[in-house]
Write a protein that holds these residues in place. Structure first.
Motif, PDB file in Angstrom:
ATOM      1  N   ILE A  49       0.822  -1.206   0.000  1.00 59.00           N
ATOM      2  CA  ILE A  49       0.000   0.000   0.000  1.00 59.00           C
ATOM      3  C   ILE A  49       0.862   1.265   0.000  1.00 59.00           C
ATOM      4  CG2 ILE A  49      -0.267   0.155   2.514  1.00 59.00           C
ATOM      5  CD1 ILE A  49      -3.237   0.919   1.938  1.00 59.00           C
ATOM      6  N   GLU A  50       2.019   1.225   0.651  1.00 57.45           N
ATOM      7  CA  GLU A  50       2.888   2.398   0.632  1.00 57.45           C
ATOM      8  C   GLU A  50       3.407   2.660  -0.780  1.00 57.45           C
ATOM      9  OE1 GLU A  50       7.056   4.060   2.615  1.00 57.45           O
ATOM     10  OE2 GLU A  50       5.901   2.502   3.678  1.00 57.45           O
ATOM     11  N   GLU A  51       3.799   1.600  -1.476  1.00 59.72           N
ATOM     12  CA  GLU A  51       4.250   1.757  -2.856  1.00 59.72           C
ATOM     13  C   GLU A  51       3.126   2.305  -3.728  1.00 59.72           C
ATOM     14  OE1 GLU A  51       5.646  -1.006  -6.664  1.00 59.72           O
ATOM     15  OE2 GLU A  51       5.581  -1.887  -4.647  1.00 59.72           O
ATOM     16  N   LEU A  52       1.920   1.829  -3.488  1.00 61.64           N
ATOM     17  CA  LEU A  52       0.768   2.274  -4.277  1.00 61.64           C
ATOM     18  C   LEU A  52       0.561   3.780  -4.137  1.00 61.64           C
ATOM     19  CD1 LEU A  52      -1.751   1.471  -6.006  1.00 61.64           C
ATOM     20  CD2 LEU A  52      -2.984   1.245  -3.821  1.00 61.64           C
ATOM     21  N   PHE A  53       0.583   4.265  -2.911  1.00 59.32           N
ATOM     22  CA  PHE A  53       0.324   5.694  -2.710  1.00 59.32           C
ATOM     23  C   PHE A  53       1.507   6.558  -3.136  1.00 59.32           C
ATOM     24  CE2 PHE A  53      -3.205   4.217  -0.046  1.00 59.32           C
ATOM     25  CZ  PHE A  53      -4.201   5.032  -0.549  1.00 59.32           C
TER      26      PHE A  53
END
Length: 647
Positions: free
Chosen positions: A112-116
């Protein structure tokens, strides 16, 4: 879809090619697997909060990214009936040879961190809401769509999503629905923040009034799109239902279309269990105020599309410890919506979870999907008519099954894989009752059904046409001396007619398989004329004569639900109802039954009736009903001039 297999129009091919160029020219489509949230320990409230935060923020991001073109696809919804992932199921069809996305590249996103981080520059910042005022989570979803913001719950603890987005990635907060120190913004004191409205006495309703004043009135939201989904209250108690019933992945489509979100009790005589201190009926009054404003903004010239459903397992019903029944709450909600020219795409708990509708909204459909009606010559050849044009019963009774319930895009999305794809489909006639408005969120499913239908599969509209509302609440009538029910708005019959006709024409529909009147009054002659204009081959209301003709339109009153999992028991109920009814045509409603079940039930009916009960296809059933009514004066008197006289 297989482009080479079908004779699509030039316009269709051109639009498809244009979309593929648009996708490939920009970047690969990203895939994010959200199923990790299903593996967490839901017995702990803090874990449920983390689940909520992850699913909520990702769904809103997806809605923003997919607004103009397919950009982000989620894997989330697992089948409860078949060992597959539903999101994979639909993506595999789109990426097969000749499919909609067969030339598109896909890239998996790690976490999720990579996504954002990847999409930080595609959004404008954050809208931060208050976990102590659960309604602000829905307000945040609304604001997210309007302002291209990511909704996130205020939580400064280490490792929280709020901390990751603000401290690690550097998102700026653009809208506060909680005070920056964590205190509640909506504290039921004096004026509602930023407005000249005094508090309603409910922090929950104050938040929605704030939304009305700042976002609906100002034109930042689309008044033609509403979304009824449970708010952050979901985290406060663990219901004994599947984990995905927060239905947060359903938000993407509504964020993408700048909808206004809500979760409000529909009852005037009971305070909601999520806000027991409010004055009874405050929730309902707030909902009616929002709906009224939407009609004013639309000048009462457009129907309001509302996704979602009352969260009956958690709030407002006997299942959640309140006074009113689950079905009663469904009906009261439908009654309110109908009074305000709104209809529901009813993502009811059970199979309510859906993902990727904002992605699929770009799927290109053909202009029309026609269906063939039966001719009298064919009926004569098949032995259903005598030479003098009368129905040839030959000792038989005729039945038809309402193959439902498909008045929710989520139900169609989830159950196609195990119901439609059942190996026994095509062995008996099935009247698939599917709301045509499901094409808004599941167009690929609607087309897949048409492409793979057998001669025994025929499509009609589900309750109650192009969306679920109560026709009797659309207009003034002798029962409504005080004016149109609930709202007092002008007559909505013509608006409903125009809305339905567009969908019926596109999907080749001429039958409305069921009309749930609920708490509304029976339809009068003007409403029958309305349905006759777009559903000329038949309607099945709940509040109607057992059978009649209105002009040339067959009318048959709905009968029993038949849903026993035991085919023999189901057949017994069918036989009991046939014996109790005065005409030789019989309709039965079934919910989410497989073709295998229909084959088994039909076999049992043949045994119990000794072959004297025949299951018909929809065109044959309704055309024979029409002929029967015309030729039997004891059964019908042609057009009833005043339907009000029937009750």
């Amino acid at each position: 879809m297989s482009i080479g297999k079908f004779n699509y129009s030039f316009k269709y091919i051109f639009v498809t090619i244009l979309l593929l160029i648009q996708i490939s020219a920009a970047e690969s489509v990203k895939i994010f697997d959200l199923r990790y949230t299903l593996d967490w320990d839901y017995s702990k409230e803090d874990i449920r909060s983390d689940v909520w935060d992850n699913c909520h923020s990702v769904a809103a991001l997806q809605g923003i990214l997919n607004r103009d073109k397919p950009t982000l696809y989620l894997r989330y919804v697992d089948s409860r009936r078949k060992d597959i992932n539903i999101d994979n199921y639909w993506l595999e069809k789109a990426t097969a040879d000749g499919g909609w996305l067969d030339d598109v590249e896909f890239e998996q996103v790690g976490d999720i961190e990579e996504l954002f981080r990847m999409f930080k520059n595609r959004v404008n910042g954050l809208v931060v809401y208050d976990g102590n005022v659960a309604a602000t989570s829905n307000v945040a979803s609304s604001v997210a769509g309007a302002d291209n913001l990511i909704p996130v719950r205020y939580d400064k603890s280490e490792g929280s999503l709020y901390s990751v987005l603000t401290d690690k990635i550097g998102f700026k907060v653009k809208v506060w629905l909680v005070k920056p120190n964590g205190d509640s913004l909506f504290d039921k004191q004096g004026l509602i923040p930023g407005t000249d409205r005094y508090t309603t006495g409910s922090a929950k309703c104050d938040a929605y009034i704030w939304l009305k004043e700042h976002y609906l009135k100002t034109g930042k939201l689309n008044p033609a799109f509403g979304a009824y989904y449970i708010d952050y209250f979901w985290t406060s108690k663990l219901a004994s239902i599947p984990k995905n019933h927060h239905n947060l992945t359903n938000h993407d489509y509504f964020v993408s279309n700048k909808a206004w979100f809500f979760d409000l009790n529909v009852w005037a005589d009971e305070a909601p269990n999520d806000d027991p201190g409010q004055i009874e009926g405050t929730d309902r009054r707030t909902l009616c105020e929002l709906l009224l404003l939407c009609n004013q903004l639309l000048d009462e010239k457009e129907m309001i599309y509302v996704g979602g459903f009352p969260p009956w397992a958690h709030k407002y019903t006997k299942s959640a410890g309140c006074r009113h029944g689950d079905v009663s709450t469904e009906w009261e909600y439908a009654y309110i919506l109908s009074g305000y020219n709104a209809y529901k795409d009813a993502d009811a708990i059970g199979f309510g979870a859906m993902a990727n509708a904002s992605f699929w909204q770009h799927y290109n459909l053909k202009d029309k999907y026609p269906q063939k009606w039966v001719s009298h010559e064919e009926l004569l050849e098949r032995g259903y008519l005598t030479k003098d044009g009368r129905v040839n019963f030959d000792g038989r009774e005729f039945i038809i099954f309402y193959v439902g319930d498909y008045d929710a895009a989520s139900w169609l999305y989830q159950r196609t894989a195990d119901i439609w794809d059942d190996e026994n489909r095509g062995k008996v006639p099935m009247m698939w009752s599917i709301s045509p408005v499901l094409a808004r969120r599941a167009p690929m499913a609607m087309e897949y059904l048409r492409e793979t239908a057998t001669d025994n599969d025929y499509f009609v509209a589900a309750d109650n046409g192009a969306g679920y509302l109560n026709p009797g609440a659309l207009k003034y009538s002798k029962w409504n001396a005080e004016g149109r029910p609930v709202s007092g708005l002008k007559d909505g019959t013509e608006l409903w007619q125009q809305h339905c006709k567009k969908y019926y024409d596109k999907w080749g529909l001429t039958i409305t398989g069921f009309i749930i009147d609920g708490y509304a009054n029976p339809m009068d002659s003007a409403l029958y004329e309305c349905y006759e204009s777009f559903s000329p081959n038949g309607i099945v209301p709940a509040k109607a004569p057992i059978s009649c003709l209105f002009g040339d339109m067959p009318v048959l009153r709905s009968d029993y639900d038949v849903n026993s999992s035991d085919p023999a028991q189901a057949a017994e109920l069918v036989m009991e109802r046939i014996a109790a009814r005065s005409i030789p045509f019989h309709w039965f409603r079934n919910i989410l039954k497989t073709p295998t079940w229909y084959v088994q039930v039909n076999n049992e009916i043949q045994k119990q009736s000794e072959g004297k009960v025949e299951l018909l296809d929809a065109p044959t059933f309704f055309e024979l009903l029409r002929i029967y009514m015309k030729n039997n004066t004891d059964a019908a008197e042609g057009r009833y001039p005043y339907f009000e006289s029937m009750w």
